[in-house]
Write a protein that holds these residues in place. Sequence first.
Motif, PDB file in Angstrom:
ATOM      1  N   GLY A  29      22.472  -3.664  -4.725  1.00 22.86           N
ATOM      2  CA  GLY A  29      22.120  -4.899  -4.028  1.00 22.86           C
ATOM      3  C   GLY A  29      21.642  -5.825  -4.978  1.00 22.86           C
ATOM      4  O   GLY A  29      21.435  -7.022  -4.767  1.00 22.86           O
ATOM      5  N   ARG A  30      21.245  -5.375  -6.471  1.00 24.55           N
ATOM      6  CA  ARG A  30      20.882  -6.126  -7.466  1.00 24.55           C
ATOM      7  C   ARG A  30      19.755  -7.085  -6.998  1.00 24.55           C
ATOM      8  O   ARG A  30      19.521  -8.143  -7.602  1.00 24.55           O
ATOM      9  CB  ARG A  30      21.971  -7.156  -7.603  1.00 24.55           C
ATOM     10  CG  ARG A  30      23.261  -6.591  -8.318  1.00 24.55           C
ATOM     11  CD  ARG A  30      22.874  -5.856  -9.604  1.00 24.55           C
ATOM     12  NE  ARG A  30      23.909  -5.101  -9.849  1.00 24.55           N
ATOM     13  CZ  ARG A  30      24.994  -5.644 -10.827  1.00 24.55           C
ATOM     14  NH1 ARG A  30      24.906  -6.752 -11.127  1.00 24.55           N
ATOM     15  NH2 ARG A  30      26.048  -4.983 -11.297  1.00 24.55           N
ATOM     16  N   GLY A  31      18.864  -6.854  -6.136  1.00 22.20           N
ATOM     17  CA  GLY A  31      17.682  -7.525  -5.664  1.00 22.20           C
ATOM     18  C   GLY A  31      16.990  -6.912  -4.391  1.00 22.20           C
ATOM     19  O   GLY A  31      17.595  -5.937  -3.679  1.00 22.20           O
ATOM     20  N   PRO A  32      15.898  -7.564  -3.957  1.00 16.26           N
ATOM     21  CA  PRO A  32      15.246  -7.002  -2.526  1.00 16.26           C
ATOM     22  C   PRO A  32      16.275  -7.118  -1.450  1.00 16.26           C
ATOM     23  O   PRO A  32      17.024  -8.089  -1.517  1.00 16.26           O
ATOM     24  CB  PRO A  32      14.134  -7.901  -2.574  1.00 16.26           C
ATOM     25  CG  PRO A  32      13.830  -8.360  -4.025  1.00 16.26           C
ATOM     26  CD  PRO A  32      14.962  -8.476  -4.623  1.00 16.26           C
ATOM     27  N   MET A  33      16.136  -6.110  -0.567  1.00 14.22           N
ATOM     28  CA  MET A  33      17.008  -6.076   0.578  1.00 14.22           C
ATOM     29  C   MET A  33      16.324  -5.780   1.930  1.00 14.22           C
ATOM     30  O   MET A  33      15.034  -5.350   1.960  1.00 14.22           O
ATOM     31  CB  MET A  33      17.892  -5.169   0.469  1.00 14.22           C
ATOM     32  CG  MET A  33      18.954  -5.140  -0.849  1.00 14.22           C
ATOM     33  SD  MET A  33      20.140  -3.733  -1.265  1.00 14.22           S
ATOM     34  CE  MET A  33      21.307  -4.002   0.407  1.00 14.22           C
ATOM     35  N   SER A  34      16.850  -6.236   3.019  1.00 15.61           N
ATOM     36  CA  SER A  34      16.225  -6.007   4.360  1.00 15.61           C
ATOM     37  C   SER A  34      16.880  -4.976   4.789  1.00 15.61           C
ATOM     38  O   SER A  34      17.653  -4.118   4.184  1.00 15.61           O
ATOM     39  CB  SER A  34      16.798  -7.351   5.116  1.00 15.61           C
ATOM     40  OG  SER A  34      18.308  -7.149   5.643  1.00 15.61           O
ATOM     41  N   LEU A  35      16.189  -4.474   5.757  1.00 15.49           N
ATOM     42  CA  LEU A  35      16.429  -3.281   6.575  1.00 15.49           C
ATOM     43  C   LEU A  35      17.861  -3.016   7.080  1.00 15.49           C
ATOM     44  O   LEU A  35      18.771  -2.382   6.908  1.00 15.49           O
ATOM     45  CB  LEU A  35      15.514  -2.847   7.561  1.00 15.49           C
ATOM     46  CG  LEU A  35      15.606  -1.585   8.324  1.00 15.49           C
ATOM     47  CD1 LEU A  35      15.572  -0.373   7.560  1.00 15.49           C
ATOM     48  CD2 LEU A  35      14.873  -1.526   9.538  1.00 15.49           C
ATOM     49  N   THR A  36      18.331  -4.487   7.660  1.00 15.91           N
ATOM     50  CA  THR A  36      19.460  -4.598   8.103  1.00 15.91           C
ATOM     51  C   THR A  36      20.618  -4.564   6.973  1.00 15.91           C
ATOM     52  O   THR A  36      21.622  -3.777   7.045  1.00 15.91           O
ATOM     53  CB  THR A  36      19.766  -5.966   8.729  1.00 15.91           C
ATOM     54  OG1 THR A  36      18.831  -6.041   9.984  1.00 15.91           O
ATOM     55  CG2 THR A  36      21.074  -6.197   9.409  1.00 15.91           C
ATOM     56  N   GLN A  37      20.351  -5.144   5.848  1.00 17.64           N
ATOM     57  CA  GLN A  37      21.271  -4.915   4.617  1.00 17.64           C
ATOM     58  C   GLN A  37      21.547  -3.611   4.356  1.00 17.64           C
ATOM     59  O   GLN A  37      22.479  -3.213   3.832  1.00 17.64           O
ATOM     60  CB  GLN A  37      20.760  -6.028   3.589  1.00 17.64           C
ATOM     61  CG  GLN A  37      21.035  -7.509   3.963  1.00 17.64           C
ATOM     62  CD  GLN A  37      20.238  -8.353   2.795  1.00 17.64           C
ATOM     63  OE1 GLN A  37      19.262  -7.799   2.560  1.00 17.64           O
ATOM     64  NE2 GLN A  37      20.995  -9.588   2.656  1.00 17.64           N
ATOM     65  N   ALA A  46      20.228   1.395  11.179  1.00 23.97           N
ATOM     66  CA  ALA A  46      18.626   0.799  10.628  1.00 23.97           C
ATOM     67  C   ALA A  46      17.692   1.794  10.856  1.00 23.97           C
ATOM     68  O   ALA A  46      16.667   2.087  10.013  1.00 23.97           O
ATOM     69  CB  ALA A  46      18.501  -0.535  10.973  1.00 23.97           C
ATOM     70  N   SER A  47      17.718   2.211  12.158  1.00 22.10           N
ATOM     71  CA  SER A  47      16.279   3.163  12.378  1.00 22.10           C
ATOM     72  C   SER A  47      16.416   4.332  11.581  1.00 22.10           C
ATOM     73  O   SER A  47      15.271   4.883  11.099  1.00 22.10           O
ATOM     74  CB  SER A  47      16.728   3.601  14.056  1.00 22.10           C
ATOM     75  OG  SER A  47      17.825   4.477  13.962  1.00 22.10           O
ATOM     76  N   LYS A  48      17.529   4.907  11.123  1.00 23.34           N
ATOM     77  CA  LYS A  48      17.732   5.895  10.309  1.00 23.34           C
ATOM     78  C   LYS A  48      17.239   5.544   8.898  1.00 23.34           C
ATOM     79  O   LYS A  48      16.496   6.396   8.244  1.00 23.34           O
ATOM     80  CB  LYS A  48      19.178   6.746  10.409  1.00 23.34           C
ATOM     81  CG  LYS A  48      19.314   7.982   9.615  1.00 23.34           C
ATOM     82  CD  LYS A  48      20.556   8.433   9.447  1.00 23.34           C
ATOM     83  CE  LYS A  48      20.918   9.748   8.721  1.00 23.34           C
ATOM     84  NZ  LYS A  48      22.212  10.568   9.092  1.00 23.34           N
ATOM     85  N   VAL A  49      17.800   4.664   8.465  1.00 25.43           N
ATOM     86  CA  VAL A  49      17.514   4.168   7.359  1.00 25.43           C
ATOM     87  C   VAL A  49      15.792   4.003   7.006  1.00 25.43           C
ATOM     88  O   VAL A  49      15.280   4.291   6.050  1.00 25.43           O
ATOM     89  CB  VAL A  49      18.147   2.735   6.564  1.00 25.43           C
ATOM     90  CG1 VAL A  49      17.485   2.409   5.398  1.00 25.43           C
ATOM     91  CG2 VAL A  49      19.660   2.915   6.634  1.00 25.43           C
TER      92      VAL A  49
END
Length: 255
Positions: A29-37, A46-49
């Motif tokens: 992702g080359r940077g901070p990411m959201s849970l959805t991403q 998303a719940s599993k991640v």
Amino acid sequence: MGTANEPDARQGIQSVEIAMTVLQALEQGRGPMSLTQLGAACGMAASKVHRYLVSLGRAGLVSQSRSSGLYDFGPAVRRLGIEALRRMDEVGIAGEFLPGLRDRTNHAVNLAVWGDNGPVVVRWDYGSYALPITVRIGATLPMLASSIGRVYLAHLPETLTEPVLRGELADSEKRPAAELAAIRAEVRKTGVAITSGGVVPGVTSIAAPVLTSGSPLPVVVAVVMPARHATGSSIESASAALLETVRAIADEMGA
């Protein structure tokens, strides 16, 4: 020969492999990411991640920004990465010469290697003069604004440097090919790259590669000084000491 009752030596732990998938998604992702991403990148709900992120966070492998809520690598990953780089033979050998260069010039010195996204600082030794700010260990440096980046620009194949340059510069900022060629030619001619204020305002940096026949990706050593000390004579003196040091390192590596 194993029996049917013996465990398969190749059997792994699936949860660990899934956790690595999450870490690899962060890397790509080359940077901070959201849970959805992250969920989309991993192909998981998303719940599993999120459950894996909780465990990875407890281990220091992932951290979450309190302000943005985005996830990124945690301190444990940075320590592991730095230690992995430190254990490279080239880095260990070159690092032994840094205190001598620092003492000869009285200025800060640092060491960089080529990473997936450009030059990465793996060691920093402070000098006698205070700097406005220092670049943290593990930081990726820009290709054009840093002396270390310019050294790699001059000595690495364009197939390696071009993707990094594209990511660093917007289309509107694309440097003319002639300007890049001039930078490469100057570094190759003089043996060093010199920048001032490119990464940190008020700081001048001089960098040179350790060129060996056995490694296509050179380590790069730099001398860093406050810009107020960067007179013609001090730059000439520091450059001479730097070139002598990188030649000694190359000799030690069996160039």
